[in-house]
Design a protein around this motif. Structure first.
Motif, PDB file in Angstrom:
ATOM      1  N   LYS A 106       3.269  11.183  13.146  1.00 38.29           N
ATOM      2  CA  LYS A 106       3.547  12.235  13.262  1.00 38.29           C
ATOM      3  C   LYS A 106       2.106  13.403  12.869  1.00 38.29           C
ATOM      4  O   LYS A 106       1.955  14.002  13.929  1.00 38.29           O
ATOM      5  N   GLY A 107       1.560  12.596  12.336  1.00 38.11           N
ATOM      6  CA  GLY A 107       0.158  12.867  11.542  1.00 38.11           C
ATOM      7  C   GLY A 107      -0.105  12.836  11.077  1.00 38.11           C
ATOM      8  O   GLY A 107      -0.042  11.448  10.535  1.00 38.11           O
ATOM      9  N   LEU A 108      -1.519  13.428  10.099  1.00 38.88           N
ATOM     10  CA  LEU A 108      -2.463  12.537   9.210  1.00 38.88           C
ATOM     11  C   LEU A 108      -1.705  12.553   8.147  1.00 38.88           C
ATOM     12  O   LEU A 108      -2.139  10.978   7.558  1.00 38.88           O
ATOM     13  N   LEU A 109      -0.805  13.146   7.354  1.00 34.71           N
ATOM     14  CA  LEU A 109      -0.376  12.720   6.408  1.00 34.71           C
ATOM     15  C   LEU A 109       0.935  11.958   6.143  1.00 34.71           C
ATOM     16  O   LEU A 109       1.947  12.652   7.424  1.00 34.71           O
ATOM     17  N   PRO A 110       0.859  10.997   5.543  1.00 37.99           N
ATOM     18  CA  PRO A 110       2.429   9.994   5.695  1.00 37.99           C
ATOM     19  C   PRO A 110       3.867  11.236   5.464  1.00 37.99           C
ATOM     20  O   PRO A 110       3.419  11.750   4.501  1.00 37.99           O
ATOM     21  N   ASN A 111       5.187  10.803   6.375  1.00 36.06           N
ATOM     22  CA  ASN A 111       5.597  11.581   5.804  1.00 36.06           C
ATOM     23  C   ASN A 111       6.751  11.844   4.214  1.00 36.06           C
ATOM     24  O   ASN A 111       7.373  12.492   3.518  1.00 36.06           O
ATOM     25  N   ASN A 112       6.762  10.761   3.718  1.00 33.62           N
ATOM     26  CA  ASN A 112       6.746  10.301   2.317  1.00 33.62           C
ATOM     27  C   ASN A 112       5.799  11.196   1.493  1.00 33.62           C
ATOM     28  O   ASN A 112       4.847  10.578   1.702  1.00 33.62           O
ATOM     29  N   PRO A 113       6.784  12.133   0.376  1.00 33.50           N
ATOM     30  CA  PRO A 113       5.444  13.046  -0.264  1.00 33.50           C
ATOM     31  C   PRO A 113       5.114  12.577  -1.140  1.00 33.50           C
ATOM     32  O   PRO A 113       4.116  12.575  -1.733  1.00 33.50           O
ATOM     33  N   ILE A 114       5.068  10.984  -1.941  1.00 34.24           N
ATOM     34  CA  ILE A 114       4.520  10.246  -2.266  1.00 34.24           C
ATOM     35  C   ILE A 114       3.328   9.626  -2.039  1.00 34.24           C
ATOM     36  O   ILE A 114       2.178   9.636  -2.702  1.00 34.24           O
ATOM     37  N   HIS A 115       3.303   8.843  -0.550  1.00 33.70           N
ATOM     38  CA  HIS A 115       2.256   8.228   0.014  1.00 33.70           C
ATOM     39  C   HIS A 115       1.103  10.008   0.111  1.00 33.70           C
ATOM     40  O   HIS A 115      -0.190   9.547   0.354  1.00 33.70           O
ATOM     41  N   ALA A 116       1.318  11.287   0.468  1.00 35.58           N
ATOM     42  CA  ALA A 116       0.557  12.290   1.079  1.00 35.58           C
ATOM     43  C   ALA A 116       0.594  12.579  -0.087  1.00 35.58           C
ATOM     44  O   ALA A 116      -1.127  13.160  -0.683  1.00 35.58           O
ATOM     45  N   LEU A 117       0.546  12.638  -1.757  1.00 39.88           N
ATOM     46  CA  LEU A 117      -0.296  12.765  -2.802  1.00 39.88           C
ATOM     47  C   LEU A 117      -0.349  11.548  -3.271  1.00 39.88           C
ATOM     48  O   LEU A 117      -2.073  11.989  -3.721  1.00 39.88           O
ATOM     49  N   CYS A 118      -0.018  10.304  -2.556  1.00 40.74           N
ATOM     50  CA  CYS A 118      -1.178   9.580  -3.139  1.00 40.74           C
ATOM     51  C   CYS A 118      -2.744   9.948  -2.587  1.00 40.74           C
ATOM     52  O   CYS A 118      -3.943  10.038  -2.674  1.00 40.74           O
ATOM     53  N   LEU A 119      -2.877   9.924  -1.069  1.00 38.31           N
ATOM     54  CA  LEU A 119      -3.609  10.100  -0.437  1.00 38.31           C
ATOM     55  C   LEU A 119      -4.880  11.388  -0.461  1.00 38.31           C
ATOM     56  O   LEU A 119      -5.726  10.828  -0.788  1.00 38.31           O
ATOM     57  N   LYS A 120      -4.616  12.427  -1.120  1.00 44.65           N
ATOM     58  CA  LYS A 120      -4.438  13.576  -1.630  1.00 44.65           C
ATOM     59  C   LYS A 120      -5.437  13.479  -2.984  1.00 44.65           C
ATOM     60  O   LYS A 120      -6.756  13.213  -2.764  1.00 44.65           O
ATOM     61  N   LEU A 121      -5.315  12.278  -3.976  1.00 40.20           N
ATOM     62  CA  LEU A 121      -5.770  12.261  -5.040  1.00 40.20           C
ATOM     63  C   LEU A 121      -6.589  10.954  -5.024  1.00 40.20           C
ATOM     64  O   LEU A 121      -7.730  10.772  -5.122  1.00 40.20           O
ATOM     65  N   GLY A 122      -6.614   9.552  -3.607  1.00 36.70           N
ATOM     66  CA  GLY A 122      -7.707   9.280  -3.607  1.00 36.70           C
ATOM     67  C   GLY A 122      -8.727   9.545  -2.877  1.00 36.70           C
ATOM     68  O   GLY A 122      -9.680  10.005  -3.412  1.00 36.70           O
ATOM     69  N   THR A 123      -8.441  10.683  -2.295  1.00 37.98           N
ATOM     70  CA  THR A 123      -9.946  11.269  -1.308  1.00 37.98           C
ATOM     71  C   THR A 123     -10.324  12.251  -2.837  1.00 37.98           C
ATOM     72  O   THR A 123     -11.005  12.720  -2.868  1.00 37.98           O
ATOM     73  N   LEU A 124      -9.569  13.305  -3.856  1.00 33.12           N
ATOM     74  CA  LEU A 124     -10.175  13.595  -4.603  1.00 33.12           C
ATOM     75  C   LEU A 124     -11.216  13.181  -5.400  1.00 33.12           C
ATOM     76  O   LEU A 124     -11.718  12.986  -6.171  1.00 33.12           O
ATOM     77  N   GLY A 125     -10.396  11.651  -5.863  1.00 30.20           N
ATOM     78  CA  GLY A 125     -11.062  10.564  -6.665  1.00 30.20           C
ATOM     79  C   GLY A 125     -12.400  10.565  -5.739  1.00 30.20           C
ATOM     80  O   GLY A 125     -13.440  10.371  -6.372  1.00 30.20           O
ATOM     81  N   ILE A 126     -12.254  10.217  -4.811  1.00 34.59           N
ATOM     82  CA  ILE A 126     -13.155   9.766  -4.101  1.00 34.59           C
ATOM     83  C   ILE A 126     -14.722  10.894  -4.253  1.00 34.59           C
ATOM     84  O   ILE A 126     -16.106  10.684  -3.823  1.00 34.59           O
ATOM     85  N   GLY A 127     -14.367  12.411  -3.421  1.00 38.49           N
ATOM     86  CA  GLY A 127     -14.840  13.435  -3.735  1.00 38.49           C
ATOM     87  C   GLY A 127     -16.370  13.303  -5.137  1.00 38.49           C
ATOM     88  O   GLY A 127     -17.051  13.852  -4.691  1.00 38.49           O
ATOM     89  N   MET A 128     -15.285  13.535  -6.161  1.00 37.50           N
ATOM     90  CA  MET A 128     -15.295  13.579  -7.322  1.00 37.50           C
ATOM     91  C   MET A 128     -16.766  11.993  -7.183  1.00 37.50           C
ATOM     92  O   MET A 128     -17.909  13.053  -7.990  1.00 37.50           O
ATOM     93  N   PHE A 129     -16.386  11.076  -7.456  1.00 36.81           N
ATOM     94  CA  PHE A 129     -17.646  10.956  -7.748  1.00 36.81           C
ATOM     95  C   PHE A 129     -18.898  10.930  -6.947  1.00 36.81           C
ATOM     96  O   PHE A 129     -19.890  10.293  -7.169  1.00 36.81           O
ATOM     97  N   VAL A 130     -18.624  11.418  -5.252  1.00 32.91           N
ATOM     98  CA  VAL A 130     -19.532  11.724  -4.846  1.00 32.91           C
ATOM     99  C   VAL A 130     -21.036  12.783  -4.898  1.00 32.91           C
ATOM    100  O   VAL A 130     -21.806  12.223  -5.145  1.00 32.91           O
ATOM    101  N   PHE A 131     -19.940  13.228  -5.531  1.00 32.26           N
ATOM    102  CA  PHE A 131     -20.324  14.892  -6.677  1.00 32.26           C
ATOM    103  C   PHE A 131     -21.070  14.431  -7.880  1.00 32.26           C
ATOM    104  O   PHE A 131     -22.370  15.078  -7.904  1.00 32.26           O
ATOM    105  N   ALA A 132     -20.621  13.311  -7.951  1.00 32.34           N
ATOM    106  CA  ALA A 132     -21.301  13.113  -9.870  1.00 32.34           C
ATOM    107  C   ALA A 132     -22.345  11.869  -9.697  1.00 32.34           C
ATOM    108  O   ALA A 132     -22.981  12.482 -10.121  1.00 32.34           O
ATOM    109  N   ILE A 133     -22.687  11.186  -8.444  1.00 29.51           N
ATOM    110  CA  ILE A 133     -23.020  10.322  -8.314  1.00 29.51           C
ATOM    111  C   ILE A 133     -24.733  10.572  -7.643  1.00 29.51           C
ATOM    112  O   ILE A 133     -26.153  10.784  -7.866  1.00 29.51           O
ATOM    113  N   TRP A 134     -24.384  12.071  -6.667  1.00 33.29           N
ATOM    114  CA  TRP A 134     -25.844  12.527  -5.270  1.00 33.29           C
ATOM    115  C   TRP A 134     -25.614  13.830  -5.866  1.00 33.29           C
ATOM    116  O   TRP A 134     -26.587  14.189  -5.542  1.00 33.29           O
ATOM    117  N   VAL A 135     -25.182  14.768  -6.202  1.00 31.62           N
ATOM    118  CA  VAL A 135     -24.923  15.946  -6.456  1.00 31.62           C
ATOM    119  C   VAL A 135     -25.281  16.503  -7.253  1.00 31.62           C
ATOM    120  O   VAL A 135     -26.673  17.117  -7.374  1.00 31.62           O
TER     121      VAL A 135
END
Length: 189
Positions: A2-31
């Protein structure tokens, strides 16, 4: 789905935390590294010394004597012998001085080294000028080869009166893996 985020709140949280982790990595290495370099250059923090300095005609201040100490260390995994020929010199502000470092590639392979400077006290970094330095370029050495590495510097006459001692430290890094094997052989020739 139905949308980009899964209906299960745990899956949605994991997706958000994974995106945050990747963003932090990119910021630390290249920015962050370019931001940090600009910050250090503006503030003099970390004792970073600039590139080549064009000497200007000026009077030598013989009324003051500054002690300049030299330190050389190898980064972990760098097998070369690396040291200054003298550990301390006394200079007058405005006088150009030459110091030699020695490097010896004790290995059985051609290598390329790069020296990174740091200077303390940090406030002296803007008053310490290198007119010629081995640290401006990579240093190729063939297996078993030694080299004399000159560095010319001037302590500015405007160095604050309370600074009597400056310590210049170089850390030598193995940068051989940054070059293709054929380039290492070509540079070492």
């Amino acid at each position: 789905m139905k949308g980009l985020l899964p209906n299960n709140p745990i899956h949605a949280l994991c997706l958000k935390l994974g995106t945050l982790g990747i963003g932090m990595f990119v910021f630390a290495i290249w920015v962050m590294p370019p931001i940090y370099d600009v910050f250090c250059e503006i503030t003099g923090l970390n004792g970073k010394t600039g590139g080549p300095y064009q000497a200007v005609s000026a009077e030598v201040d013989t009324s003051r004597t500054i002690t300049v100490q030299f330190v050389a260390t190898n980064n972990e995994g760098m097998p070369w012998e690396f040291s200054p020929e003298v550990r301390t010199v006394k200079v007058h502000p405005g006088a150009q001085t030459r110091i030699n470092y020695r490097a010896n590639n004790r290995t059985d392979r051609d290598m390329i080294g790069q020296a990174i400077p740091s200077l303390v006290p940090f406030k002296a970094a803007t008053y310490f000028h290198k007119t010629e330095c081995f640290c401006f370029e990579q240093q190729p050495l063939k297996a078993g080869e030694s080299a004399e590495l000159p560095m010319y510097f001037i302590v500015d006459q405007d160095l604050p009166e309370h600074i009597h001692t400056i310590t210049l430290s170089y850390t030598l890094f193995d940068v051989t893996d940054r070059f293709a094997n054929d380039k290492v052989a070509k540079v070492a020739n």
